[in-house]
Every structure is written in C-alpha cells, then in structure tokens.
Design an enzyme around this catalytic site. Structure first.
Site, mmCIF file in Angstrom:
data_model
loop_
_atom_site.group_PDB
_atom_site.id
_atom_site.type_symbol
_atom_site.label_atom_id
_atom_site.label_comp_id
_atom_site.label_asym_id
_atom_site.label_seq_id
_atom_site.Cartn_x
_atom_site.Cartn_y
_atom_site.Cartn_z
ATOM 1 N N GLY A 171 0.037 -3.987 11.809
ATOM 2 C CA GLY A 171 0.077 -3.038 10.707
ATOM 3 C C GLY A 171 -0.444 -1.655 11.019
ATOM 4 O O GLY A 171 -0.710 -0.875 10.098
ATOM 5 N N THR A 205 0.830 -1.207 0.000
ATOM 6 C CA THR A 205 0.000 0.000 0.000
ATOM 7 C C THR A 205 0.865 1.257 0.000
ATOM 8 O O THR A 205 0.667 2.164 -0.814
ATOM 9 C CB THR A 205 -0.927 -0.003 1.220
ATOM 10 O OG1 THR A 205 -1.671 -1.217 1.247
ATOM 11 C CG2 THR A 205 -1.900 1.170 1.159
ATOM 12 N N THR A 206 1.831 1.327 0.891
ATOM 13 C CA THR A 206 2.740 2.467 0.944
ATOM 14 C C THR A 206 3.528 2.597 -0.356
ATOM 15 O O THR A 206 3.829 3.710 -0.795
ATOM 16 C CB THR A 206 3.710 2.330 2.134
ATOM 17 O OG1 THR A 206 2.946 2.263 3.347
ATOM 18 C CG2 THR A 206 4.675 3.498 2.216
ATOM 19 N N SER A 265 -3.295 -5.672 9.093
ATOM 20 C CA SER A 265 -3.628 -4.242 9.050
ATOM 21 C C SER A 265 -5.107 -4.037 9.336
ATOM 22 O O SER A 265 -5.897 -3.674 8.465
ATOM 23 C CB SER A 265 -3.243 -3.663 7.686
ATOM 24 O OG SER A 265 -1.849 -3.691 7.513
ATOM 25 N N TYR A 308 -1.733 -10.769 3.334
ATOM 26 C CA TYR A 308 -1.820 -9.353 3.682
ATOM 27 C C TYR A 308 -3.288 -9.020 3.949
ATOM 28 O O TYR A 308 -4.084 -8.879 3.033
ATOM 29 C CB TYR A 308 -1.263 -8.537 2.518
ATOM 30 C CG TYR A 308 -1.146 -7.045 2.723
ATOM 31 C CD1 TYR A 308 -1.612 -6.398 3.880
ATOM 32 C CD2 TYR A 308 -0.554 -6.253 1.743
ATOM 33 C CE1 TYR A 308 -1.495 -5.046 4.041
ATOM 34 C CE2 TYR A 308 -0.437 -4.871 1.898
ATOM 35 C CZ TYR A 308 -0.907 -4.270 3.044
ATOM 36 O OH TYR A 308 -0.790 -2.914 3.202
ATOM 37 N N LYS A 317 0.328 -10.244 7.564
ATOM 38 C CA LYS A 317 0.465 -8.808 7.853
ATOM 39 C C LYS A 317 -0.924 -8.340 8.252
ATOM 40 O O LYS A 317 -1.848 -8.331 7.440
ATOM 41 C CB LYS A 317 0.956 -8.011 6.656
ATOM 42 C CG LYS A 317 1.079 -6.508 6.962
ATOM 43 C CD LYS A 317 1.490 -5.713 5.741
ATOM 44 C CE LYS A 317 1.774 -4.246 6.076
ATOM 45 N NZ LYS A 317 0.588 -3.491 6.535
#
Length: 306
Positions: A196, A48-49, A173, A141, A171
C-alpha cells in the site's frame, strides 16, 4: 474458498464530487473508461483515497451501485468495496449491499474510535463482517497510521485464516517490510497481500509482492506497469529510475494536499473529481499554478494515463 491471486497495480479510486461537495456519480462512467483503456482490471473503492469515512451510508451504497453498474458487462473487471465503519452493524450492512450488487470482494478497516484492545478482539470484529457475506473474498485493510490499531499482520493472518473461511488477504498500508515479507510467505503464499505504499513499490517487489493498491495508480499506471516489467526483466536500473519518478509525484502529494492534489492530477486527464470534503484541505489557485509548473518539469504527461 479458493483464493484467486490478483496481480499488478490496483487503483484506490477517488470519489468524484461537484464544487458544492455532493458526489458526482455521473462521472463514474468516464472514470471507468479511462481505467479500462489503461489496462486496469481491479479497483478498490470507498477507501482512504475515496474519502469513504467522509461519505454517508447512502452515498457509499450509491457509489458502489454505480461502479458495479458501469462495469457489469466486463467479467474481467473486479471491484473490491471498503466497508469499514466504527459501527459493525453498518459495516455488515455495507458488505451485504456490496454483495447483493455483485462486488468481487470486500475490505474492512478496524474500528478506530473504540479500538480493539487485542488481536483476538480485532479478529472477532472481522469475523462478524466476513461471516455476513461468506462467499465473498474478505480482505483486512491494515492502515495503522490512521487507525492507530497496530498488531503484527503475520499474527493476524495465522489466526484469521483459521476462523474466517472467506479470508483472502490484506491491504498492507504500513512500512514494516519484515512483517510484510512474512505475510507474503505465509502458507506457501496462498493469500493476497497488497502493498500500500506506491513510492516504495520496487522494494516490495524485491521481496515477492505481485500486487499493490494505491492512489497514484489512478493516473500513472503506465509508469508502474513499466516499473514492474523492468523488475521482472532484471533491468533494475530502469526500475529504480521509474521508482524515482513515482517518488517525485508522491513528494508533490505530500507537499500540497494529498487527496486534493491527486484529484487535480485526475482533472488533467479529463476526469474532474472536484474538491475533497472538510476537514481535508483543497488546493488554492496559486497552488495549482505552481503544481502545474512542477509537473511540467517532472514530465508528468510522459507517464500519465491517456
């Protein structure tokens, strides 16, 4: 597969771009040097980043090649490549490419246009991608705020761990601390479950987290290293104070433009990651001036990377 437990803050890296929006691959070498200088040993790219879903297949491949090339001599440096795509065949192609170039692990995001309607369907998608690189650690993710694919991750782990041989963790988030805690404890804490949400790292540490992936670890990992050290030393007051400083920075991200604000922070460290791609909003010159004043008030330079 033997699962290596990863620890500490793991930056979800930005994708450097020129003013015209093309990827600036040449900056990766300096970016890598900054991270290593600040004791970073694992990164998470094309997520995403990293604006992964705004990059072409070729850009994602070239970016992966560049990160793996500049870090090749550093045997302790690990690169986890996000290979998520609405098209499973593309995700498989990206996974195999990352493996061929020497990645440490891959991470897969659920399809989010035609979404899996059940947990079994989601796991079937994950299995196809994971099986394409059977000797590479596979991380799911979980980011339901963007994918709108929301299943209890403890149910995911209980099922995926039996059918995906290279499943290594998640991960995470999301903000469901109960589900996150169950995932941490699953199968005697065998798997990696990366927190996250940078602004609530302390709460995650309090229930057993040992590693986290996020964007603010790109430019203020020293703060988080001190936060973790304080928590481990039972200096909770110091840990709380450091978390409040983190929250102040995250509030600035949320107030302005998120990713582009983070890229501006990187520029202050000498790593000019340029603008973000449309439809993401970029900072105006007026925004940058006000933002700089607020950073001075917070004392950003006291805990940023050097």
């Amino acid at each position: 597969m033997k699962i290596e437990k990863l620890v500490g803050p793991i930056p979800a890296t930005f994708t450097p771009m020129f003013p015209d929006g093309l990827v600036n691959y040449d900056l990766i070498e300096d970016y890598y040097a900054l991270l290593v200088r600040n004791h970073i040993q694992t990164i998470f790219i094309c997520g995403t980043t990293g604006e992964g879903e705004l990059l072409t297949m070729e850009e994602r491949k070239t970016l992966t090649e560049k990160w793996l090339s500049v870090s090749k001599a550093n045997k302790d440096f690990k690169v986890i490549v996000v290979v998520g795509s609405n098209r499973i065949l593309e995700a498989i192609e990206l996974a195999q490419h990352a493996h061929q170039n020497g990645c440490y692990g891959i991470s897969y995001i659920s399809p989010y246009y035609y979404k899996p309607s059940s947990l079994a369907e989601l796991i079937a998608c994950c299995k196809q991608v994971a099986n394409s690189v059977p000797h590479v650690p596979f991380y799911y993710y979980h980011i339901p705020i963007l994918t709108q694919v929301r299943f209890p991750m403890i149910d995911f782990m209980e099922q995926a761990s039996h059918v995906i041989e290279n499943f290594a963790g998640i991960k995470y988030s999301d903000e469901d601390h109960v589900d996150f805690f169950k995932c941490l404890e699953y199968n005697q804490s065998t798997y990696n479950v990366f927190w996250g949400k940078d602004e609530t790292l302390l709460s995650a540490l309090s229930i057993g987290a040992v590693a986290a992936i996020g964007s603010t670890y790109n430019y203020m990992s020293p703060l988080y290293a001190e936060l973790i050290k304080a928590f481990q030393s039972n200096d909770i007051q110091s840990a709380k104070s450091l978390q409040l400083q983190s929250i102040a920075i995250v509030n600035l991200l949320n107030t302005y433009t998120g990713l582009s604000t983070g890229k501006y922070f990187m520029k202050l460290l000498g790593i000019d990651c340029g603008p973000s791609r449309s439809p993401l909003k970029n900072l105006s010159d007026a925004d940058k001036q006000v933002l700089q004043e607020k950073l001075n008030e917070i004392g950003f330079s006291n805990f940023s990377m050097k």
